[in-house]
Design a protein around this motif. Sequence first.
Motif, short mmCIF file in Angstrom:
data_model
loop_
_atom_site.label_atom_id
_atom_site.label_comp_id
_atom_site.label_asym_id
_atom_site.label_seq_id
_atom_site.Cartn_x
_atom_site.Cartn_y
_atom_site.Cartn_z
N MET A 190 0.83 -1.21 0.00
CA MET A 190 0.00 0.00 0.00
C MET A 190 0.86 1.26 0.00
O MET A 190 0.62 2.21 -0.75
N ASN A 191 1.88 1.26 0.83
CA ASN A 191 2.73 2.45 0.93
C ASN A 191 3.61 2.63 -0.30
O ASN A 191 3.90 3.76 -0.71
N SER A 196 4.29 5.71 -5.44
CA SER A 196 4.31 5.71 -6.90
C SER A 196 3.27 6.68 -7.47
O SER A 196 3.44 7.17 -8.59
N LEU A 197 2.23 6.97 -6.71
CA LEU A 197 1.20 7.92 -7.13
C LEU A 197 1.55 9.36 -6.73
O LEU A 197 0.77 10.27 -6.97
N GLN A 198 2.71 9.54 -6.09
CA GLN A 198 3.15 10.83 -5.56
C GLN A 198 2.28 11.30 -4.40
O GLN A 198 2.12 12.51 -4.17
N LEU A 344 -3.82 17.57 -9.80
CA LEU A 344 -3.55 16.27 -9.20
C LEU A 344 -2.48 15.55 -9.99
O LEU A 344 -2.49 15.58 -11.22
N ALA A 345 -1.55 14.94 -9.29
CA ALA A 345 -0.47 14.22 -9.94
C ALA A 345 -1.04 13.12 -10.80
O ALA A 345 -1.93 12.37 -10.39
N SER A 346 -0.55 13.01 -12.03
CA SER A 346 -1.01 11.96 -12.93
C SER A 346 -0.18 10.71 -12.71
O SER A 346 0.93 10.77 -12.19
N THR A 372 -1.78 -8.06 -15.47
CA THR A 372 -2.12 -6.93 -16.32
C THR A 372 -1.01 -5.91 -16.30
O THR A 372 -0.08 -5.99 -15.51
N THR A 373 -1.14 -4.93 -17.19
CA THR A 373 -0.18 -3.83 -17.20
C THR A 373 -0.12 -3.16 -15.85
O THR A 373 0.95 -2.84 -15.34
N GLU A 374 -1.30 -2.95 -15.20
CA GLU A 374 -1.31 -2.31 -13.90
C GLU A 374 -0.55 -3.13 -12.87
O GLU A 374 0.22 -2.61 -12.08
N ALA A 375 -0.78 -4.46 -12.86
CA ALA A 375 -0.10 -5.30 -11.89
C ALA A 375 1.39 -5.28 -12.11
O ALA A 375 2.18 -5.18 -11.18
N ARG A 376 1.81 -5.36 -13.38
CA ARG A 376 3.25 -5.36 -13.65
C ARG A 376 3.86 -4.03 -13.26
O ARG A 376 4.97 -3.97 -12.74
N THR A 377 3.14 -2.93 -13.50
CA THR A 377 3.68 -1.62 -13.15
C THR A 377 3.87 -1.50 -11.66
O THR A 377 4.88 -1.03 -11.17
N SER A 378 2.86 -1.94 -10.87
CA SER A 378 2.95 -1.81 -9.42
C SER A 378 4.08 -2.65 -8.85
O SER A 378 4.58 -2.36 -7.77
#
Length: 418
Positions: A190-191, A196-198, A344-346, A372-378
């Motif tokens: 989570m942290n 990563s989301l700034q 808002l930070a993108s 997914t792309t999201e999972a790989r990115t995280s």
Amino acid sequence: MGPTAFPAWAAPTQAQPHDASPDTDHCPHRVSPPPAVDESEVVAPGSTTPSPLPVHSPPVGGEALGGCGVVADSSAGRVPERLTSAAWLVADLDSGAVIAAKDPHGRYRPASTIKVLLALTALRSGIALDKPVTATADDWSAEGDSCGMGPGGKYTMRDMMIGLLMVSGNDCAHVIARDLGGVDATLTKMNELARSLQAYDTRASTPSGLDAAGMSTSPYDLAVIFRAAMQNSTFRDIIAMPNHPFPGYPKRPDVPGDVDHPGYLMQTSNHLLLEGDPGVLGGKTGYTDDAQKTFVGAVKQDGRTVLVVQMYGLSTADDNYWDQARSLVAYGAHAPREAKVGELASTSDERATTSDGERASTSDGARAGVATTEARTSQGVAYQDSTSGWSVRILVGLVGLLVALLLLLLALRLIRRR
């Protein structure tokens, strides 16, 4: 003024001034949330209280958002009155433009609004929503709000996600955290996602939002996290649900005189949605004694999707917290399109907008199957974008053309020898 143990403005039975919002102009919460009113943040003997998170400089979202009082674009008109929240924010969900805010980077406790971050962490990790769930004693004995699980109940991870976001089930949060590798591993994920989301004001100390040492977020961070979550189709579907049939469980043989516990129709804690306000896309509530009332949500009004955040506030005798949320939504909806004090930070994985301004995102089936792309990115794993894919195709085409030319030359030589 700094908050006291029981601020006068928080008392629901007393007459309130025209605007009961606490004064934050001198930045009392730039580093840490207001003092706790109970012992929820006392660490165990031998443990160390976490140090406050560093204050990011320059402020994320723009210099104007570094202020601690009200910051607003004058073209949007007068900001709403009678707001009890110490901090709040109004933004355009689609463009990310911050229209107005009060103490946007002030640190406050999130309460159950942190469950948005937990849900997004689970979805980006590829959680299997159809996976059966077996409830444990640790699950159904979780402190605070619960969905009402019990032994022998037949649940799925989808039920857990819905219960987490609809009624703030801490029992559901416990199940999801266990699926993600346990509480410590979940907090780490989570942290990491928050960073990563700034969302640099954010630190989750519990997956559910129960107060604990080191817990903090800000109106700005909650807006960024919620906006990122709203790019996920599964999250958007769940957060917009006003109710859901939650399974029951059979009588417990270990409890004398117990009877069967039938399922029930679970209803959202978001009163904007529950009371049928038009255009509500969804939202997440939260409350603890230390956090007071918190809320983050989005409403589509007058052709604009408005995101609002409220932190450290309460209803008063003549001023309901939900009416305050409505006034913030109306203010944002009526603001000129060019009104902006920050942004808002993108995120790197924002999807292209569809014709109605909503974000396209990966389907549930893809999330439950391959990564997914999201999972790989995280998880920090590099992946090819569409540009890289075309580069590979062009290279293969060139190699094929070269081979064809060589074969043609060879054929010409053989013809000449004849």
